[in-house]
Design a protein around this motif. Structure first.
Motif, PDB file in Angstrom:
ATOM      1  N   ASP A   1       0.735  -1.178   0.117  1.00  0.00           N
ATOM      2  CA  ASP A   1      -0.085   0.020   0.040  1.00  0.00           C
ATOM      3  C   ASP A   1       0.957   1.207   0.078  1.00  0.00           C
ATOM      4  O   ASP A   1       0.589   2.065  -0.387  1.00  0.00           O
ATOM      5  CB  ASP A   1      -0.762   0.124   1.202  1.00  0.00           C
ATOM      6  CG  ASP A   1      -2.122   0.836   1.267  1.00  0.00           C
ATOM      7  OD1 ASP A   1      -2.807   0.855  -0.029  1.00  0.00           O
ATOM      8  OD2 ASP A   1      -2.426   1.695   1.927  1.00  0.00           O
TER       9      ASP A   1
ATOM     10  N   LYS B   1      -5.603   2.909   8.102  1.00  0.00           N
ATOM     11  CA  LYS B   1      -5.385   2.425   6.826  1.00  0.00           C
ATOM     12  C   LYS B   1      -5.429   3.510   5.886  1.00  0.00           C
ATOM     13  O   LYS B   1      -4.417   3.232   4.632  1.00  0.00           O
ATOM     14  CB  LYS B   1      -6.532   1.312   6.580  1.00  0.00           C
ATOM     15  CG  LYS B   1      -6.006  -0.007   7.335  1.00  0.00           C
ATOM     16  CD  LYS B   1      -7.440  -0.973   7.598  1.00  0.00           C
ATOM     17  CE  LYS B   1      -7.946  -1.377   6.370  1.00  0.00           C
ATOM     18  NZ  LYS B   1      -8.882  -2.323   6.411  1.00  0.00           N
TER      19      LYS B   1
ATOM     20  N   THR C   1      -1.747  -1.521   8.471  1.00  0.00           N
ATOM     21  CA  THR C   1      -2.643  -2.043   7.746  1.00  0.00           C
ATOM     22  C   THR C   1      -3.125  -3.265   8.389  1.00  0.00           C
ATOM     23  O   THR C   1      -2.231  -3.974   8.879  1.00  0.00           O
ATOM     24  CB  THR C   1      -2.189  -2.626   6.266  1.00  0.00           C
ATOM     25  OG1 THR C   1      -0.851  -3.109   6.528  1.00  0.00           O
ATOM     26  CG2 THR C   1      -1.784  -1.422   5.543  1.00  0.00           C
TER      27      THR C   1
ATOM     28  N   LYS D   1      -8.438  -4.004   2.753  1.00  0.00           N
ATOM     29  CA  LYS D   1      -8.835  -2.672   2.510  1.00  0.00           C
ATOM     30  C   LYS D   1      -9.701  -2.617   0.987  1.00  0.00           C
ATOM     31  O   LYS D   1      -9.145  -3.150   0.059  1.00  0.00           O
ATOM     32  CB  LYS D   1      -7.515  -2.043   2.032  1.00  0.00           C
ATOM     33  CG  LYS D   1      -7.851  -0.413   1.853  1.00  0.00           C
ATOM     34  CD  LYS D   1      -6.625   0.213   1.479  1.00  0.00           C
ATOM     35  CE  LYS D   1      -6.641   1.579   0.984  1.00  0.00           C
ATOM     36  NZ  LYS D   1      -5.318   2.532   0.684  1.00  0.00           N
TER      37      LYS D   1
ATOM     38  N   SER E   1      -5.636  -5.863  -0.482  1.00  0.00           N
ATOM     39  CA  SER E   1      -6.383  -5.019  -1.067  1.00  0.00           C
ATOM     40  C   SER E   1      -7.732  -5.756  -2.163  1.00  0.00           C
ATOM     41  O   SER E   1      -7.063  -6.689  -2.589  1.00  0.00           O
ATOM     42  CB  SER E   1      -5.779  -3.949  -1.731  1.00  0.00           C
ATOM     43  OG  SER E   1      -4.788  -4.269  -2.648  1.00  0.00           O
TER      44      SER E   1
ATOM     45  N   SER F   1     -10.676  -4.452  -4.964  1.00  0.00           N
ATOM     46  CA  SER F   1     -11.561  -3.474  -5.595  1.00  0.00           C
ATOM     47  C   SER F   1     -12.728  -4.067  -6.310  1.00  0.00           C
ATOM     48  O   SER F   1     -12.584  -5.108  -6.605  1.00  0.00           O
ATOM     49  CB  SER F   1     -10.714  -2.868  -6.633  1.00  0.00           C
ATOM     50  OG  SER F   1     -10.317  -3.730  -7.680  1.00  0.00           O
TER      51      SER F   1
ATOM     52  N   THR G   1      -4.764  -3.255  -7.075  1.00  0.00           N
ATOM     53  CA  THR G   1      -5.255  -4.073  -5.963  1.00  0.00           C
ATOM     54  C   THR G   1      -4.794  -5.484  -5.956  1.00  0.00           C
ATOM     55  O   THR G   1      -4.393  -6.013  -7.270  1.00  0.00           O
ATOM     56  CB  THR G   1      -6.845  -4.176  -5.631  1.00  0.00           C
ATOM     57  OG1 THR G   1      -7.550  -4.451  -6.832  1.00  0.00           O
ATOM     58  CG2 THR G   1      -6.948  -2.390  -5.382  1.00  0.00           C
TER      59      THR G   1
END
Length: 386
Positions: free
Chosen positions: A3, A263, A269, A273, A306, A308, A323
């Motif tokens: 990230d 975050k 983290t 996310k 992550s 999306s 991601t």
């Protein structure tokens, strides 16, 4: 996917304020240690079962430190069992009654939340400090705009940054006069502008760790917004070593919001996310309901990664490239799934949430296995070097 890589994108870098480090139980606070997330129980402390059950839910949400109120002897008597059952350090919240602080220290509290000036005479402050020293307790000085000393209100006319900072410095002096330095300080206010200004002034005046919070922030939505603005501004400026999001909501919600703030700034983290669109007429699936379901179903994932979730191809492929796992809506109920930024396969509406949950779980397991292997390799190298 990482990230945040310091230096690679300098516009994301945060230069943290240098502070001394103290220990809250086995958790370091300040001195470059990770910013910790706190909350406070709202059960009756003497109801040991209810309190421990609530602590468990907060631990599952990722809390680092938990505070419990100790207004009476029943509460401090229960504290010993609570401390033994908790997996995280317990802070005892004390107001006015110095004997509660002595009892809490003896019961195993990792930290005492007090205002030394409210404890009474210098002799009583010394007793509390001696109990903290004897039991390895740290102390949090909790200054609040709603309970400033009368002389400071008369001096300044109203709660203002200078009044909060002066109160904090007065309390600090009481501890330093007893040669006690394992303390952290909060200068909270329900007014975002007042709290931020006070913390910024205090950050320049002292070298101790700072506990951030916008007090009495409100309900889940309003309080989250106020806390994100206030705490977020300070963290972005590098100020703050531990945070508590004060919401009129269950404590585990405070923990989740605290982590979301961290975050969003790339400071810590934990868990998944989620990057998702607000949805519109272009969406190929019901984005809002899908995201709600995924957030609910993925709460057990602690591994940072992550995901999306975007309804159409306008921004979907671009976000998916950044991601670990991406889902982009397509036509006729057929949607594209991306793995590590690359198009991999399609998925139909039916069973889509189950499918994404399985992918996230598999990715988390893969990340954890790689981390374990790396740790073993590093341990082997260290052993060989010896």
């Amino acid at each position: 996917m990482s990230d945040h890589n310091p230096g690679l994108r300098p516009w994301r870098d945060i230069a943290r304020r240098q502070s001394r480090q103290i220990m809250v139980g086995n958790v370091p606070v300040g001195g470059g240690a990770p910013v910790t997330v706190q909350t406070m129980t709202n059960t009756l402390t003497h109801d040991v079962k209810a309190t421990i059950d609530q602590i468990r839910r907060c631990e599952e949400a990722g809390v680092d430190i938990i505070r419990v109120s100790c207004p009476d002897e029943e509460s401090t008597a229960a504290l010993k069992q609570i401390v033994r059952a908790a997996r995280v350090p317990i802070v005892a919240d004390i107001h006015f009654h110095y004997k509660r602080a002595l009892e809490a220290a003896d019961a195993g509290a990792a930290c005492l939340r007090i205002n030394p000036g409210n404890i009474g005479s210098e002799k009583r402050v010394k007793e509390v400090v001696d109990a903290a020293k004897a039991n390895g307790c740290s102390i949090r000085i909790g200054v609040n705009a709603g309970s400033l000393e009368k002389d400071l209100l008369e001096k300044y006319g109203e709660p203002c940054p200078e009044a909060l900072v002066e109160s904090a410095l007065d309390h600090i002096k009481l501890l330093q006069d007893q040669d006690f330095h394992a303390y952290k300080v909060a200068v909270k206010a329900s007014d975002v502008f007042l709290a931020v200004a006070a913390y910024m002034q205090l950050a320049d005046a002292v070298d101790c760790p700072l506990h951030l919070g916008i007090t009495e922030a409100g309900g889940l939505i309003g309080g989250t917004v106020k806390s994100a603005i206030g705490i977020g501004n300070l963290l972005w400026a590098g100020i703050g070593d531990t945070i508590r999001v004060s919401l009129s909501a269950e404590p585990e919600e405070e923990v989740r919001v605290g982590y979301e703030i961290l975050k969003s700034l790339g400071i810590r983290t934990r868990g998944v996310k989620v990057i998702s669109c607000p949805s519109c007429a272009r969406q190929g699936f019901d984005v809002i309901r899908t995201v709600q379901a995924l957030e609910e179903r993925l709460q057990h994932i602690h591994t940072p990664l992550s995901l999306s979730v975007l309804g159409c191809v306008v921004n979907g492929p671009g976000e998916a490239r950044e991601t670990d796992i991406g889902l982009t809506g397509g036509g006729a109920g057929k949607h594209m799934v991306y793995l590590s930024g690359i198009t991999d396969h399609t998925v139909q509406d039916e069973g889509m949430v189950d499918h994404i949950v399985r992918l996230v779980e598999a990715k988390a397991a893969e990340i954890e296995a790689a981390k374990a292997e790396s740790d073993m390799t590093d341990a082997g190298k260290a052993e060989a070097a010896e």
